[in-house]
Design an enzyme around this catalytic site. Structure first.
Site, PDB file in Angstrom:
ATOM      1  N   LYS A  34      80.125  42.201 -36.470  1.00 41.08           N
ATOM      2  CA  LYS A  34      79.617  41.083 -37.266  1.00 41.08           C
ATOM      3  C   LYS A  34      79.843  39.792 -36.480  1.00 41.08           C
ATOM      4  CE  LYS A  34      81.949  39.267 -40.845  1.00 41.08           C
ATOM      5  NZ  LYS A  34      81.912  37.801 -40.657  1.00 41.08           N
ATOM      6  N   ASP A  60      76.203  37.317 -39.612  1.00 41.24           N
ATOM      7  CA  ASP A  60      76.773  36.776 -40.847  1.00 41.24           C
ATOM      8  C   ASP A  60      76.441  35.297 -40.939  1.00 41.24           C
ATOM      9  OD1 ASP A  60      78.255  36.080 -43.026  1.00 41.24           O
ATOM     10  OD2 ASP A  60      80.214  36.479 -42.123  1.00 41.24           O
ATOM     11  N   LYS A  62      75.285  34.052 -43.837  1.00 37.86           N
ATOM     12  CA  LYS A  62      75.388  33.711 -45.276  1.00 37.86           C
ATOM     13  C   LYS A  62      74.279  32.713 -45.625  1.00 37.86           C
ATOM     14  CE  LYS A  62      80.296  34.743 -45.830  1.00 37.86           C
ATOM     15  NZ  LYS A  62      80.755  34.828 -44.428  1.00 37.86           N
ATOM     16  N   ALA A  64      71.623  30.531 -47.179  1.00 37.24           N
ATOM     17  CA  ALA A  64      71.691  29.961 -48.536  1.00 37.24           C
ATOM     18  C   ALA A  64      70.795  28.732 -48.644  1.00 37.24           C
ATOM     19  CB  ALA A  64      73.130  29.595 -48.880  1.00 37.24           C
ATOM     20  N   ASP A  65      69.475  28.963 -48.558  1.00 36.97           N
ATOM     21  CA  ASP A  65      68.566  27.810 -48.616  1.00 36.97           C
ATOM     22  C   ASP A  65      67.354  28.156 -49.477  1.00 36.97           C
ATOM     23  OD1 ASP A  65      67.289  25.299 -47.823  1.00 36.97           O
ATOM     24  OD2 ASP A  65      68.645  25.349 -46.103  1.00 36.97           O
TER      25      ASP A  65
HETATM   26  P1  BMP Z   1      89.599  38.462 -40.923  1.00 36.54           P
HETATM   27  O1  BMP Z   1      89.770  39.988 -40.898  1.00 36.54           O
HETATM   28  O2  BMP Z   1      90.025  37.812 -39.670  1.00 36.54           O
HETATM   29  O3  BMP Z   1      90.163  37.836 -42.157  1.00 36.54           O
HETATM   30  O4  BMP Z   1      88.017  38.177 -40.938  1.00 36.54           O
HETATM   31  C1  BMP Z   1      87.194  38.457 -42.018  1.00 36.54           C
HETATM   32  C2  BMP Z   1      85.758  38.142 -41.690  1.00 36.54           C
HETATM   33  O5  BMP Z   1      84.943  38.378 -42.813  1.00 36.54           O
HETATM   34  C3  BMP Z   1      85.506  36.702 -41.263  1.00 36.54           C
HETATM   35  O6  BMP Z   1      84.423  36.716 -40.345  1.00 36.54           O
HETATM   36  C4  BMP Z   1      85.055  36.033 -42.547  1.00 36.54           C
HETATM   37  O7  BMP Z   1      84.196  34.932 -42.320  1.00 36.54           O
HETATM   38  C5  BMP Z   1      84.289  37.169 -43.225  1.00 36.54           C
HETATM   39  N1  BMP Z   1      84.280  37.134 -44.699  1.00 36.54           N
HETATM   40  C6  BMP Z   1      85.454  37.104 -45.434  1.00 36.54           C
HETATM   41  O8  BMP Z   1      86.560  37.089 -44.889  1.00 36.54           O
HETATM   42  N2  BMP Z   1      85.355  37.127 -46.802  1.00 36.54           N
HETATM   43  C7  BMP Z   1      84.180  37.141 -47.465  1.00 36.54           C
HETATM   44  O9  BMP Z   1      84.164  37.181 -48.684  1.00 36.54           O
HETATM   45  C8  BMP Z   1      82.996  37.179 -46.712  1.00 36.54           C
HETATM   46  C9  BMP Z   1      83.060  37.183 -45.326  1.00 36.54           C
HETATM   47  O10 BMP Z   1      81.954  37.234 -44.620  1.00 36.54           O
END
Ligand code: BMP
Length: 213
Positions: A34, A60, A62, A64-65
Site C-alpha cells: 500500500k 491509498d 482515500k 474524497a471529492d
Molecule cells: P502502521 O502499521 O504504521 O500504523 O500503518 C498503518 C497504515 O494504514 C498507514 O499507512 C495508515 O495511513 C493506514 N491506515 C490506518 O492506519 N488506519 C485507517 O483507518 C486507514 C488507513 O489507511
C-alpha cells in the site's frame, strides 16, 4: 485477489531507494504493497510503476471529492500502474461510484474506508460506519477498510458487507493484534511501522506471518 500471506505492507517511507529496497526484500512475503501520500509526494507518481513491477500496489489516496474530481484522480493513479485504489465513502454514493467506475475500466481493485483505526475515528466515523459500509456495498466495491484496533467493529462491518474483502490497518504500533483481527473477520492485515521500522523488516514480517498461521 491474491491471498497467500494475508499481509499488505504499508510503505510509509519517504526515500524511493528505501521503498524499492523494502519492496525487493519483502516480495513474496506480502500480497500487496500500500502506497500513500507520504511516498507519492516525495518520490512522484513514477514510483508506483517501479514498485508494482515487484509487488502489486494498492494506492491509498482515500479519495474524497466530487465525482468528476474523483474520476480524474482515480485515472491518474491507476494509469500509473496501481492495481488497487482506496477511496473514502463519506462523500456519498455518487463520489464513490465514480471511483468504482474508473477502477472497473482499469480492471483494478477498489476499497472504501468505513471506520478508521485511530481514536479520533470515534468522533464522526464510528457512528456512521454501518451506513458507510452499506454505501460501499451498494456501489459495488471489492472491499472495505476496517480497524484492527477495534475487532468488534470488524465483526459488525462483516455482518453488513457479506463476503466482500476486509483490509485492516492498526496492527502493531497502533495496538491491534494480527490474530484477533483475522479471527474477527479481516481478510488482510495492513502493517506499516512494525515492519518498515524494524531493524530486520523481513524477519519482522515473518514473525507476523508465523503468528497468524
Ligand atoms: P502502521 O502499521 O504504521 O500504523 O500503518 C498503518 C497504515 O494504514 C498507514 O499507512 C495508515 O495511513 C493506514 N491506515 C490506518 O492506519 N488506519 C485507517 O483507518 C486507514 C488507513 O489507511
Amino acid at each position: 485477489m491474491t491471498k497467500d500471506t494475508h499481509l499488505i505492507l504499508a510503505l510509509d517511507v519517504l526515500s524511493p531507494e528505501k521503498a524499492l529496497d523494502l519492496s525487493r526484500s519483502l516480495k513474496g512475503h506480502v500480497d500487496y504493497i500500500k502506497i500513500g501520500y507520504p511516498l507519492l509526494l516525495s518520490a512522484g507518481l513514477e514510483i508506483v510503476g517501479k514498485i508494482s513491477s515487484l509487488v502489486p500496489v494498492i494506492a491509498d489516496l482515500k479519495v474524497a471529492d466530487i465525482p468528476n474530481t474523483n474520476v480524474l484522480i482515480s485515472k491518474q493513479i491507476l494509469n500509473s500502474g496501481a492495481q488497487g485504489l482506496i477511496s473514502h465513502a463519506f462523500t456519498g454514493k455518487d463520489s464513490l461510484e465514480a471511483c468504482v467506475k474508473v477502477a472497473r475500466e482499469h480492471e483494478a481493485l477498489i476499497f472504501a474506508v468505513t471506520e478508521m483505526s485511530h481514536p479520533g475515528a470515534a468522533d464522526f466515523m464510528a457512528p456512521q460506519a454501518e451506513r458507510l459500509a452499506q454505501i460501499a456495498v451498494d456501489c459495488g466495491v471489492d472491499g472495505v477498510v476496517a480497524p484492527a484496533t477495534r475487532p468488534e467493529r470488524i465483526k459488525l462491518i462483516r455482518s453488513i458487507i457479506g463476503d466482500k474483502v476486509i483490509i485492516s490497518p492498526g496492527v502493531g504500533v497502533q495496538g491491534g493484534s494480527a490474530k484477533t483481527a483475522l479471527e474477527a473477520g479481516a481478510d488482510y492485515l495492513i502493517v506499516g511501522r512494525s515492519i518498515i521500522e524494524a531493524k530486520d523488516p523481513l524477519s519482522e514480517a515473518k514473525k507476523i506471518l508465523s503468528e497468524i498461521r
